[in-house]
Design an enzyme around this catalytic site. Sequence first.
Site, PDB file in Angstrom:
ATOM      1  N   CYS A  94       0.817  -1.214   0.000  1.00 36.31           N
ATOM      2  CA  CYS A  94       0.000   0.000   0.000  1.00 36.31           C
ATOM      3  C   CYS A  94       0.860   1.278   0.000  1.00 36.31           C
ATOM      4  O   CYS A  94       1.517   1.558  -0.998  1.00 36.31           O
ATOM      5  CB  CYS A  94      -0.938  -0.047   1.203  1.00 36.31           C
ATOM      6  SG  CYS A  94      -2.472   0.824   0.939  1.00 36.31           S
ATOM      7  N   ARG A 128     -12.254   5.849  -3.775  1.00 38.57           N
ATOM      8  CA  ARG A 128     -11.481   4.944  -2.942  1.00 38.57           C
ATOM      9  C   ARG A 128     -11.807   3.506  -3.330  1.00 38.57           C
ATOM     10  O   ARG A 128     -12.974   3.144  -3.446  1.00 38.57           O
ATOM     11  CB  ARG A 128     -11.813   5.197  -1.469  1.00 38.57           C
ATOM     12  CG  ARG A 128     -10.688   4.786  -0.552  1.00 38.57           C
ATOM     13  CD  ARG A 128     -10.810   5.309   0.858  1.00 38.57           C
ATOM     14  NE  ARG A 128      -9.693   4.789   1.641  1.00 38.57           N
ATOM     15  CZ  ARG A 128      -8.492   5.345   1.669  1.00 38.57           C
ATOM     16  NH1 ARG A 128      -8.271   6.474   1.021  1.00 38.57           N
ATOM     17  NH2 ARG A 128      -7.515   4.798   2.346  1.00 38.57           N
ATOM     18  N   HIS A 194      -3.536  -5.998   1.449  1.00 40.52           N
ATOM     19  CA  HIS A 194      -3.178  -6.367   2.811  1.00 40.52           C
ATOM     20  C   HIS A 194      -4.102  -7.517   3.184  1.00 40.52           C
ATOM     21  O   HIS A 194      -4.655  -8.147   2.302  1.00 40.52           O
ATOM     22  CB  HIS A 194      -3.251  -5.162   3.749  1.00 40.52           C
ATOM     23  CG  HIS A 194      -4.576  -4.508   3.821  1.00 40.52           C
ATOM     24  ND1 HIS A 194      -4.924  -3.414   3.052  1.00 40.52           N
ATOM     25  CD2 HIS A 194      -5.662  -4.780   4.568  1.00 40.52           C
ATOM     26  CE1 HIS A 194      -6.149  -3.049   3.337  1.00 40.52           C
ATOM     27  NE2 HIS A 194      -6.632  -3.849   4.253  1.00 40.52           N
TER      28      HIS A 194
END
Lengths: 245, 462
Positions: A94, A128, A194
């Site tokens: 990330c 997002r 993740h």
Amino acid sequence: MNVRIGYLYPDLMNIYGDHGNVLTLVRRCRWRGIAVDVDELKPGDPVLPGRHDIFFMGGGQDREQVMVARDLIEVKGEAINREIEDGAAALVICGGYQLFGRFYRPFDGEELPGIGVFDAYTVAGRKRCIGNVVAKSALGGKAGLVVGFENHSGKTYLGQGCTPLGMVTVGCGNNAEDRTEGAVHLGAVGTYLHGSLLPKNPGVADFLIERALSRRGHLLPLRQLDDTIELRARQAAIARAKKTH
Amino acid sequence: MNIAARSVLAFGKSVGAATRVFKLGGGSTLPGRIARRLYPGFVPSMVRELPLGCALVTGTNGKTTTSTLLASVLDGAGITPVHNRTGANLMAGIASALIRESDLSGKLAARIGLFEVDEAALPAAIRETSPRLVLVNNLFRDQLDRYGELDTLAGRMREGIEGMDGGATVALNADDPLVASIGDGLEQKVVYYGIQSERYASDTMQHAADSKHCTACGAPLAYEYYLFGHMGKYRCPECGRARPEPDIAAVDLEMLGMEGTRCTISYPGGSVRLRVPLPGLYNVYNVLAATAAGLALGVEPETVFAAVESFTAAFGRVERVDAGDHQLLMILAKNPAGFNEVIRTLSTQPGRKDVLLALNDNIADGRDVSWIWDADFEMFTGRLHNVTCSGIRGWDMALRVKYSELGEASLAVETDLERALDASLEKVASGGTLYVVPTYTAMLDLRAVLVGRGLVTPFWEG
Ligand SMILES: [Zn+2]
């Protein structure tokens, strides 16, 4: 046999269970009788030649990311590039992935320079990307899949100098446009996934460990571990990814 | 009350009744959702009828426990509040509570409103309810997938609070640096509460810790000690910004495991020795929060402390159930900080435990289960007998347990919650306790199983 992990900025870059990736590397080495040490590399700490076999960096919030970007440029970046060209492995997630690219361009304000391990750059996005991800990947073990959870608004674009970690079948990936996810350059892996990534993707974990060992001159194949729980968790995550999209 | 609000109210009440009749759930948000869509001014026009105004309770952890505690405090003072008591903490839940607690003419039996509010919904709740008190208990990294960053969230909360009436009160946790910073230079009256004791402190932060930088200058904070996650005594070495002195403080703590914590609470004008009847330091914070709010709302200290001492846990947060030969203790854990406190509390008790961990990833739990890797499962080492992992992401939980190497404990996975409950109960010795640690929707599902067996009552009747 031993492996030394350089955990970059553990206090600043450790959002979304990133700690689990380091834990997975440590356990999977020790279960095979390979000794492991973890060094924390904080702001100001130098990267010494040949000392670390695997570098790890997680994601962070904006403020932390700016502090880390400065330290990478001023203190560690050159050495990390040198180590990776010399055979060291790396996993960056990330925000860490973005800083291992060439730059990050926000909507307003100054461009944040990266250290350019990956021929990639990131621009701020309006939407997002949040959710489970499934991607086809050469590092995805027998099934050829990696799974994880993404949560990012930056859009990353790859240049000619690196290959994607995989091609998404569920989720956004690098930029929600070209279906690529993550980047691989030599032993360095960058990704938006993740989850934590490594526990459910033992293929990626073992790729990093193998690179680390081969740099130390051990070319033997890694001993297989019982990955029943790992693979069941991965199946559950894939089923969930398909259902929640 | 105007005609629009009244007709919407009548319709809302019929929706609430229908959802209960058709077993669509507790009817806790649907009526409110419809009412607000039909008439956006519904909540403001209803709360105007409350002579003692409204209080809002927010924070990542402990909203329900704190607001339920505060409800019993107000109850004890003879001013039973209208309260969104089932964890329905968005605007629709508040509107539904107002519909449920009023008669058809819009008359509320209650004279005061008490609402637990989701952190992200606080600015909207402030606009619509014009509260006289807002309480912020803590800010942990919880479901960042919904909120974005903690700093941004705190900034929005602060903007909402700045817009409140100048005569209102803001109660803040002094031990949480980000929460405490919300009070800097506010026009409103600020009351701080905190724990003033190093007895259970550690000098290292847990993995789950979140707030590490000075909100004023960005420098890393220096901690004298940590109590729970990033709560503790902190100071900025660069600009000198420090933890505010609490007005209401818990001192001389003595933790009694699952039985709670004994402590002295000092407040302006006195102090009292009491037993907090809920386990863990996080519940000491919840009690301090309810105390600060109760006192700020003008309740007499004796009334506040009597209510606290006789309190039994809010539904599902900590719930004891007799299941034949066994006891079942259900403790909600929805993020690393909460989970760590559950582990720590279980670990203070002697003997190896039988545990059922239930991990769901529905929207209300957070779709992202990565948080389990931030919880310190390693604290369980040597303290477990059997571990059963269950829920939609039960295999993820099993993986977390595997990588924490819990030694002798046996590990089983059964993703079906009801079968997992039975299988794990079977392993508990006669007269023993099964500790059940579920996420939010796993808790609701497990509770439904227990309701079906007549062991507990449905929560909307509770
Ligand atoms: Zn400062």
